[in-house]
Design a protein around this motif. Structure first.
Motif, PDB file in Angstrom:
ATOM      1  N   ASP A 216      45.759  30.351  42.280  1.00  0.00           N
ATOM      2  CA  ASP A 216      45.659  31.720  42.200  1.00  0.00           C
ATOM      3  C   ASP A 216      45.198  31.809  40.921  1.00  0.00           C
ATOM      4  O   ASP A 216      45.250  31.100  39.985  1.00  0.00           O
ATOM      5  CB  ASP A 216      47.115  32.486  41.979  1.00  0.00           C
ATOM      6  N   ILE A 217      44.041  32.613  40.878  1.00  0.00           N
ATOM      7  CA  ILE A 217      43.064  32.700  39.542  1.00  0.00           C
ATOM      8  C   ILE A 217      42.971  34.213  39.045  1.00  0.00           C
ATOM      9  O   ILE A 217      42.925  35.105  40.077  1.00  0.00           O
ATOM     10  CB  ILE A 217      41.918  31.876  39.848  1.00  0.00           C
ATOM     11  N   GLN A 225      38.687  42.715  35.506  1.00  0.00           N
ATOM     12  CA  GLN A 225      39.447  41.567  36.064  1.00  0.00           C
ATOM     13  C   GLN A 225      39.653  41.461  37.426  1.00  0.00           C
ATOM     14  O   GLN A 225      40.177  42.406  38.103  1.00  0.00           O
ATOM     15  CB  GLN A 225      41.016  41.453  35.288  1.00  0.00           C
ATOM     16  N   ARG A 226      39.521  40.308  38.067  1.00  0.00           N
ATOM     17  CA  ARG A 226      40.124  40.223  39.624  1.00  0.00           C
ATOM     18  C   ARG A 226      40.821  39.354  39.923  1.00  0.00           C
ATOM     19  O   ARG A 226      40.471  37.810  39.607  1.00  0.00           O
ATOM     20  CB  ARG A 226      38.727  39.917  40.621  1.00  0.00           C
ATOM     21  N   PHE A 227      41.770  39.359  40.585  1.00  0.00           N
ATOM     22  CA  PHE A 227      43.047  38.458  41.073  1.00  0.00           C
ATOM     23  C   PHE A 227      42.774  37.980  42.398  1.00  0.00           C
ATOM     24  O   PHE A 227      42.158  38.591  43.322  1.00  0.00           O
ATOM     25  CB  PHE A 227      44.235  39.051  41.047  1.00  0.00           C
ATOM     26  N   MET A 241      36.769  34.024  46.600  1.00  0.00           N
ATOM     27  CA  MET A 241      37.744  34.411  46.321  1.00  0.00           C
ATOM     28  C   MET A 241      38.672  34.971  47.367  1.00  0.00           C
ATOM     29  O   MET A 241      37.892  36.131  47.761  1.00  0.00           O
ATOM     30  CB  MET A 241      37.968  34.912  44.994  1.00  0.00           C
ATOM     31  N   GLN A 242      39.766  34.786  47.800  1.00  0.00           N
ATOM     32  CA  GLN A 242      40.613  35.626  48.708  1.00  0.00           C
ATOM     33  C   GLN A 242      41.367  36.432  47.542  1.00  0.00           C
ATOM     34  O   GLN A 242      42.222  36.011  47.019  1.00  0.00           O
ATOM     35  CB  GLN A 242      41.448  34.618  49.466  1.00  0.00           C
ATOM     36  N   SER A 243      41.054  37.925  47.951  1.00  0.00           N
ATOM     37  CA  SER A 243      41.718  39.060  47.100  1.00  0.00           C
ATOM     38  C   SER A 243      42.539  39.624  47.951  1.00  0.00           C
ATOM     39  O   SER A 243      42.448  39.715  49.222  1.00  0.00           O
ATOM     40  CB  SER A 243      40.667  39.755  46.390  1.00  0.00           C
ATOM     41  N   PRO A 244      43.348  40.578  47.364  1.00  0.00           N
ATOM     42  CA  PRO A 244      44.284  41.260  48.299  1.00  0.00           C
ATOM     43  C   PRO A 244      43.043  42.206  49.108  1.00  0.00           C
ATOM     44  O   PRO A 244      43.692  42.691  50.059  1.00  0.00           O
ATOM     45  CB  PRO A 244      44.971  42.151  47.211  1.00  0.00           C
ATOM     46  N   GLU A 245      42.168  42.506  48.585  1.00  0.00           N
ATOM     47  CA  GLU A 245      41.010  43.491  49.700  1.00  0.00           C
ATOM     48  C   GLU A 245      40.287  42.583  50.382  1.00  0.00           C
ATOM     49  O   GLU A 245      39.532  43.277  51.000  1.00  0.00           O
ATOM     50  CB  GLU A 245      40.316  44.053  48.477  1.00  0.00           C
ATOM     51  N   GLN A 263      49.900  39.715  45.600  1.00  0.00           N
ATOM     52  CA  GLN A 263      50.556  40.596  46.239  1.00  0.00           C
ATOM     53  C   GLN A 263      50.720  40.094  47.781  1.00  0.00           C
ATOM     54  O   GLN A 263      49.347  39.976  48.341  1.00  0.00           O
ATOM     55  CB  GLN A 263      50.068  41.739  45.992  1.00  0.00           C
ATOM     56  N   GLN A 264      51.481  39.989  48.308  1.00  0.00           N
ATOM     57  CA  GLN A 264      51.728  39.787  49.841  1.00  0.00           C
ATOM     58  C   GLN A 264      51.756  41.067  50.600  1.00  0.00           C
ATOM     59  O   GLN A 264      52.783  41.647  50.268  1.00  0.00           O
ATOM     60  CB  GLN A 264      52.644  38.806  50.244  1.00  0.00           C
ATOM     61  N   ASP A 265      50.940  41.496  51.610  1.00  0.00           N
ATOM     62  CA  ASP A 265      51.332  42.466  52.427  1.00  0.00           C
ATOM     63  C   ASP A 265      51.041  42.385  53.753  1.00  0.00           C
ATOM     64  O   ASP A 265      50.771  41.196  54.228  1.00  0.00           O
ATOM     65  CB  ASP A 265      50.564  43.967  51.873  1.00  0.00           C
TER      66      ASP A 265
END
Ligand code: BTN
Length: 265
Positions: A216-217, A225-227, A241-245, A263-265
């Motif tokens: 995780d970065i 900022q992007r997570f 990067m695998q992001s929540p979107e 965040q897991q959804d």
């Protein structure tokens, strides 16, 4: 640094590519000097090194702390017949070369942080500042490289990020000439190969050296900022990067390890 000792350690390729090697006691910045020389019409490949810099420059407008003999400060200039389109990928290739150049003369567990930091144990050991200049025959790239060798406490105080130096990780005294020649030799070999085959061949080399792949970065791009989870680099040298979107492909920014779970959804 002893010029004769240095040039004797150059590979045959480096000898044939470098028409001049200059070592300064002190200079504002080896990159700035390289750019001035290119502007003044200097042609061919050349190397500028210095024992100290009064205005050493880092990426993103930062300064590069450059006290006397506390680091290796060097700029390798290589001419290119055509404009190098993918400077992003070239800067990753340079990082692989610097990583391997350091590691082959002073073995230590080193890793890379996208786009071009060399880390030892999560701390920055070396950085690269690539700059481009137009010339009469095409263009030239300045590969500005700073490697921390032995940072005195006063230098460490000035650096606001986790850092380390060669004297903390190597099992013997560092010889500037050995380190510099090894970096130059690797750079020339890797850059030549990149010009022949492109980045695809280097992608795996990058990803196996990547400190944060699978982790995780957070990427900082200016104020944004992007997570996400790093998937390493793609064929163009961009960070995936695998992001929540969904999957994001990032071409510039700075990586930090994320303290926030995805965040897991
Ligand atoms: C970074 O921010 O990580 C890049 C640092 C690059 C520093 C080197 S030291 C030699 C050359 N001259 C400069 O002024 N900068 C580069």
């Amino acid at each position: 640094m002893d010029k004769q000792k240095l040039t004797k350690l150059f590979s045959p390729d480096a000898v044939s590519r470098l028409s001049e090697v200059e070592i300064y006691q002190n200079i504002d910045s080896t990159n700035s000097e390289a750019l001035r020389r290119l502007k003044g019409g200097q042609v061919g490949g050349f190397l500028i090194a210095a024992r100290s810099q009064s205005a050493g420059r880092g990426r993103r407008g930062r300064n590069w702390v450059s006290q006397l003999d506390a680091g290796l400060y060097m700029s390798l200039v290589l001419p290119f017949a055509e404009t190098v389109e993918n400077l992003q990928a070239l800067s990753l290739v340079a990082a692989i070369a610097v990583h391997d150049g350091i590691g082959s003369s002073y073995p230590a567990p080193l890793q890379l942080k996208w786009p071009n930091d060399i880390l030892a144990g999560n701390r920055k050991l070396a950085g690269i500042l690539l700059e481009r200049s137009k010339t009469e025959t095409g263009s030239a790239i300045v590969f500005g490289i700073g490697v921390n060798i032995k940072l005195p406490a006063s230098a460490q105080k000035e650096i606001d990020r986790p850092h380390t130096d060669m004297s903390s990780i190597a099992d013997r005294e560092i010889e500037f000439e050995v380190l510099c020649a090894s970096v130059v030799n690797h750079l020339i070999r890797c850059v030549d190969r990149f010009c022949q085959v492109g980045f695809a061949e280097f992608k795996d080399s990058w990803n196996i050296r990547d400190r944060y792949i699978g982790e995780d970065i957070v990427i900082e791009m200016g104020n944004e900022q992007r997570f996400g989870k790093s998937h390493g680099v793609n064929d163009d040298g961009c960070l995936v990067m695998q992001s929540p979107e969904g999957i994001k492909v990032i071409s510039n920014g700075e990586i930090f390890p994320s303290l926030r779970p995805l965040q897991q959804d």
